[in-house]
Write a protein that holds these residues in place. Structure first.
Motif, PDB file in Angstrom:
ATOM      1  N   ILE A 109       0.840  -1.200   0.000  1.00  0.00           N
ATOM      2  CA  ILE A 109       0.000   0.000   0.000  1.00  0.00           C
ATOM      3  C   ILE A 109       0.874   1.249   0.000  1.00  0.00           C
ATOM      4  CG2 ILE A 109      -1.662   1.366   1.340  1.00  0.00           C
ATOM      5  CD1 ILE A 109      -2.889  -1.287   2.296  1.00  0.00           C
ATOM      6  N   PHE A 110       1.856   1.300   0.917  1.00  0.00           N
ATOM      7  CA  PHE A 110       2.732   2.468   1.010  1.00  0.00           C
ATOM      8  C   PHE A 110       3.549   2.655  -0.267  1.00  0.00           C
ATOM      9  CE2 PHE A 110       2.908   1.956   5.903  1.00  0.00           C
ATOM     10  CZ  PHE A 110       1.763   2.720   6.034  1.00  0.00           C
ATOM     11  N   ARG A 111       4.056   1.571  -0.820  1.00  0.00           N
ATOM     12  CA  ARG A 111       4.860   1.683  -2.041  1.00  0.00           C
ATOM     13  C   ARG A 111       4.021   2.251  -3.189  1.00  0.00           C
ATOM     14  NH1 ARG A 111       8.513  -3.931  -1.703  1.00  0.00           N
ATOM     15  NH2 ARG A 111      10.256  -2.960  -0.599  1.00  0.00           N
ATOM     16  N   GLU A 112       2.769   1.829  -3.272  1.00  0.00           N
ATOM     17  CA  GLU A 112       1.875   2.344  -4.316  1.00  0.00           C
ATOM     18  C   GLU A 112       1.576   3.822  -4.083  1.00  0.00           C
ATOM     19  OE1 GLU A 112       0.093   1.086  -7.871  1.00  0.00           O
ATOM     20  OE2 GLU A 112       0.963  -0.306  -6.430  1.00  0.00           O
ATOM     21  N   LEU A 113       1.272   4.192  -2.840  1.00  0.00           N
ATOM     22  CA  LEU A 113       0.987   5.593  -2.520  1.00  0.00           C
ATOM     23  C   LEU A 113       2.204   6.469  -2.767  1.00  0.00           C
ATOM     24  CD1 LEU A 113      -1.026   5.172   0.815  1.00  0.00           C
ATOM     25  CD2 LEU A 113      -1.947   5.823  -1.407  1.00  0.00           C
ATOM     26  N   TYR A 114       3.374   5.981  -2.400  1.00  0.00           N
ATOM     27  CA  TYR A 114       4.612   6.755  -2.576  1.00  0.00           C
ATOM     28  C   TYR A 114       4.886   6.984  -4.062  1.00  0.00           C
ATOM     29  CZ  TYR A 114       9.460   8.243  -1.917  1.00  0.00           C
ATOM     30  OH  TYR A 114      10.636   8.951  -1.927  1.00  0.00           O
ATOM     31  N   LYS A 115       4.701   5.948  -4.847  1.00  0.00           N
ATOM     32  CA  LYS A 115       4.902   6.063  -6.298  1.00  0.00           C
ATOM     33  C   LYS A 115       3.958   7.113  -6.888  1.00  0.00           C
ATOM     34  CE  LYS A 115       3.058   3.306  -9.356  1.00  0.00           C
ATOM     35  NZ  LYS A 115       2.661   2.188 -10.247  1.00  0.00           N
ATOM     36  N   ASN A 116       2.746   7.181  -6.346  1.00  0.00           N
ATOM     37  CA  ASN A 116       1.729   8.114  -6.855  1.00  0.00           C
ATOM     38  C   ASN A 116       1.708   9.448  -6.111  1.00  0.00           C
ATOM     39  OD1 ASN A 116       0.840   6.193  -8.747  1.00  0.00           O
ATOM     40  ND2 ASN A 116      -0.539   5.259  -7.250  1.00  0.00           N
ATOM     41  N   LYS A 117       2.730   9.648  -5.229  1.00  0.00           N
ATOM     42  CA  LYS A 117       2.852  10.903  -4.468  1.00  0.00           C
ATOM     43  C   LYS A 117       1.590  11.202  -3.638  1.00  0.00           C
ATOM     44  CE  LYS A 117       6.194  13.123  -7.556  1.00  0.00           C
ATOM     45  NZ  LYS A 117       6.561  11.910  -8.302  1.00  0.00           N
ATOM     46  N   GLN A 118       1.114  10.168  -2.919  1.00  0.00           N
ATOM     47  CA  GLN A 118      -0.102  10.313  -2.114  1.00  0.00           C
ATOM     48  C   GLN A 118       0.135   9.941  -0.642  1.00  0.00           C
ATOM     49  OE1 GLN A 118      -2.650   7.649  -4.361  1.00  0.00           O
ATOM     50  NE2 GLN A 118      -3.578   9.342  -5.480  1.00  0.00           N
ATOM     51  N   MET A 119       1.371  10.095  -0.170  1.00  0.00           N
ATOM     52  CA  MET A 119       1.712   9.635   1.184  1.00  0.00           C
ATOM     53  C   MET A 119       1.426  10.660   2.280  1.00  0.00           C
ATOM     54  SD  MET A 119       2.778   6.536   1.397  1.00  0.00           S
ATOM     55  CE  MET A 119       3.707   6.496   2.908  1.00  0.00           C
ATOM     56  N   GLU A 120       1.326  11.926   1.941  1.00  0.00           N
ATOM     57  CA  GLU A 120       1.407  12.995   2.933  1.00  0.00           C
ATOM     58  C   GLU A 120       0.408  12.895   4.081  1.00  0.00           C
ATOM     59  OE1 GLU A 120       1.436  16.901   1.344  1.00  0.00           O
ATOM     60  OE2 GLU A 120       3.295  16.605   0.208  1.00  0.00           O
ATOM     61  N   GLU A 121      -0.801  12.474   3.808  1.00  0.00           N
ATOM     62  CA  GLU A 121      -1.842  12.493   4.844  1.00  0.00           C
ATOM     63  C   GLU A 121      -1.938  11.180   5.610  1.00  0.00           C
ATOM     64  OE1 GLU A 121      -5.613  14.279   3.641  1.00  0.00           O
ATOM     65  OE2 GLU A 121      -4.637  14.885   1.782  1.00  0.00           O
ATOM     66  N   ASN A 122      -0.956  10.300   5.440  1.00  0.00           N
ATOM     67  CA  ASN A 122      -0.965   9.005   6.124  1.00  0.00           C
ATOM     68  C   ASN A 122       0.105   8.946   7.203  1.00  0.00           C
ATOM     69  OD1 ASN A 122      -2.991   7.273   4.531  1.00  0.00           O
ATOM     70  ND2 ASN A 122      -1.748   8.216   2.921  1.00  0.00           N
ATOM     71  N   LYS A 123      -0.202   8.202   8.262  1.00  0.00           N
ATOM     72  CA  LYS A 123       0.700   8.091   9.395  1.00  0.00           C
ATOM     73  C   LYS A 123       0.840   6.623   9.778  1.00  0.00           C
ATOM     74  CE  LYS A 123       1.050   9.871  14.176  1.00  0.00           C
ATOM     75  NZ  LYS A 123       0.416  10.798  15.127  1.00  0.00           N
ATOM     76  N   LEU A 124       2.041   6.205  10.160  1.00  0.00           N
ATOM     77  CA  LEU A 124       2.277   4.832  10.598  1.00  0.00           C
ATOM     78  C   LEU A 124       2.797   4.805  12.025  1.00  0.00           C
ATOM     79  CD1 LEU A 124       2.682   1.741  10.215  1.00  0.00           C
ATOM     80  CD2 LEU A 124       4.936   2.274   9.240  1.00  0.00           C
ATOM     81  N   ILE A 125       2.109   4.037  12.877  1.00  0.00           N
ATOM     82  CA  ILE A 125       2.594   3.727  14.224  1.00  0.00           C
ATOM     83  C   ILE A 125       2.980   2.250  14.197  1.00  0.00           C
ATOM     84  CG2 ILE A 125       2.033   3.619  16.678  1.00  0.00           C
ATOM     85  CD1 ILE A 125      -0.128   5.767  16.144  1.00  0.00           C
ATOM     86  N   TYR A 126       4.271   1.972  14.390  1.00  0.00           N
ATOM     87  CA  TYR A 126       4.805   0.627  14.165  1.00  0.00           C
ATOM     88  C   TYR A 126       5.456   0.118  15.457  1.00  0.00           C
ATOM     89  CZ  TYR A 126       7.345  -3.072  11.589  1.00  0.00           C
ATOM     90  OH  TYR A 126       7.837  -4.272  11.132  1.00  0.00           O
ATOM     91  N   SER A 127       4.873  -0.932  16.024  1.00  0.00           N
ATOM     92  CA  SER A 127       5.350  -1.487  17.289  1.00  0.00           C
ATOM     93  C   SER A 127       6.137  -2.780  17.074  1.00  0.00           C
ATOM     94  CB  SER A 127       4.153  -1.765  18.211  1.00  0.00           C
ATOM     95  OG  SER A 127       4.567  -2.382  19.410  1.00  0.00           O
ATOM     96  N   ASN A 128       7.329  -2.850  17.672  1.00  0.00           N
ATOM     97  CA  ASN A 128       8.169  -4.048  17.640  1.00  0.00           C
ATOM     98  C   ASN A 128       8.777  -4.280  19.007  1.00  0.00           C
ATOM     99  OD1 ASN A 128       8.602  -5.206  14.743  1.00  0.00           O
ATOM    100  ND2 ASN A 128       8.649  -2.985  14.460  1.00  0.00           N
ATOM    101  N   LYS A 129       9.301  -5.478  19.204  1.00  0.00           N
ATOM    102  CA  LYS A 129       9.980  -5.764  20.474  1.00  0.00           C
ATOM    103  C   LYS A 129      11.252  -4.917  20.597  1.00  0.00           C
ATOM    104  CE  LYS A 129       8.294 -10.525  20.792  1.00  0.00           C
ATOM    105  NZ  LYS A 129       8.655 -11.960  20.708  1.00  0.00           N
ATOM    106  N   THR A 130      12.090  -4.939  19.546  1.00  0.00           N
ATOM    107  CA  THR A 130      13.342  -4.176  19.561  1.00  0.00           C
ATOM    108  C   THR A 130      13.575  -3.553  18.183  1.00  0.00           C
ATOM    109  OG1 THR A 130      14.867  -5.897  18.752  1.00  0.00           O
ATOM    110  CG2 THR A 130      14.294  -5.956  21.099  1.00  0.00           C
TER     111      THR A 130
END
Length: 222
Positions: free
Chosen positions: A120-141
């Motif tokens: 999804i992000f790769r497609e949005l980035y290619k189409n210059k549509q990323m600006e209004e999206n936010k990612l909260i990414y949780s990992n152990k380390t």
């Protein structure tokens, strides 16, 4: 269900326990970013052991790509995939999945739950549509982060890393709970995309609905 035998073109580890597979793309085969298919290994004792994995490549590519967490603590499919390299054959089936882009919003991922969001992000980035999206990414380390550099490049300040078992300077060392969502999300009247373990999805969606998010605005795997 239609099955396709595809050759592994390349395979390599992108973290200590996540392996990327680049495979042939059957003629006419297509998917919507965020979707998945069931995959098995084309050898007699494993060909009927199918597991769901998400496509992570752009749909326009002439190959398919998967990023798969390898569990070496038991003799399962992913352990065998860890030993599977270029030249081997996989079996892929029909495309499925409810996760797809429905407009700008907040993406919340736990561990390898990031994989449906990558295409999804790769497609949005290619189409210059990323600006209004936010990612909260949780990992152990920090060692568990999948494609950290690429996600940072695509999302910039809208890429937030949380580590539950490590304190890293400049990053949040805590779990995503109700208080965290209240403190870090201004608008709950938007789309929310959630993916991770079943417990992760259940707890996060529970918090979001409790905070007033419309269930129709939640995008999760059925």
């Amino acid at each position: 269900m239609s099955a396709h035998i595809v050759k592994v073109l390349d395979s390599f580890y992108i973290t200590h326990d996540v392996k990327c597979f680049v495979v042939e793309k059957p003629a006419g085969y297509d998917f919507i970013p965020g979707q998945a298919t069931e995959v098995s290994i084309n050898i007699p004792e494993w060909k009927n052991q199918m597991r769901p994995f998400t496509f992570t490549c752009l749909r326009s590519k002439e190959y398919l790509e998967f990023m798969i967490k390898i569990y070496q603590d038991h003799d399962g499919v992913t352990n065998m995939l860890g030993k599977t390299n270029a030249g081997a054959e996989l079996i892929i089936n029909d495309v499925f999945g409810a996760i797809q882009y429905k407009g700008p919003g907040v993406f919340i991922a736990g561990g390898s739950g990031i994989t449906p969001f990558i295409a999804i992000f790769r497609e949005l980035y290619k189409n210059k549509q990323m600006e209004e999206n936010k990612l909260i990414y949780s990992n152990k380390t920090s060692d568990d982060v999948i494609l950290g550099n690429e996600l940072s490049k695509m999302l910039k300040k809208n890429f937030i890393n949380l580590f539950t078992r490590q304190n890293v300077i400049g990053y949040v060392g805590k779990r995503i709970d109700r208080n965290y969502l209240i403190e870090n999300i201004v608008d709950f009247n938007q789309n929310f995309y959630v993916c991770g373990t079943s417990e992760f999805v259940k707890s996060i969606t529970g918090y979001l609905i409790n905070l007033g998010v419309n269930p129709d605005s939640l995008v999760i795997e059925d």
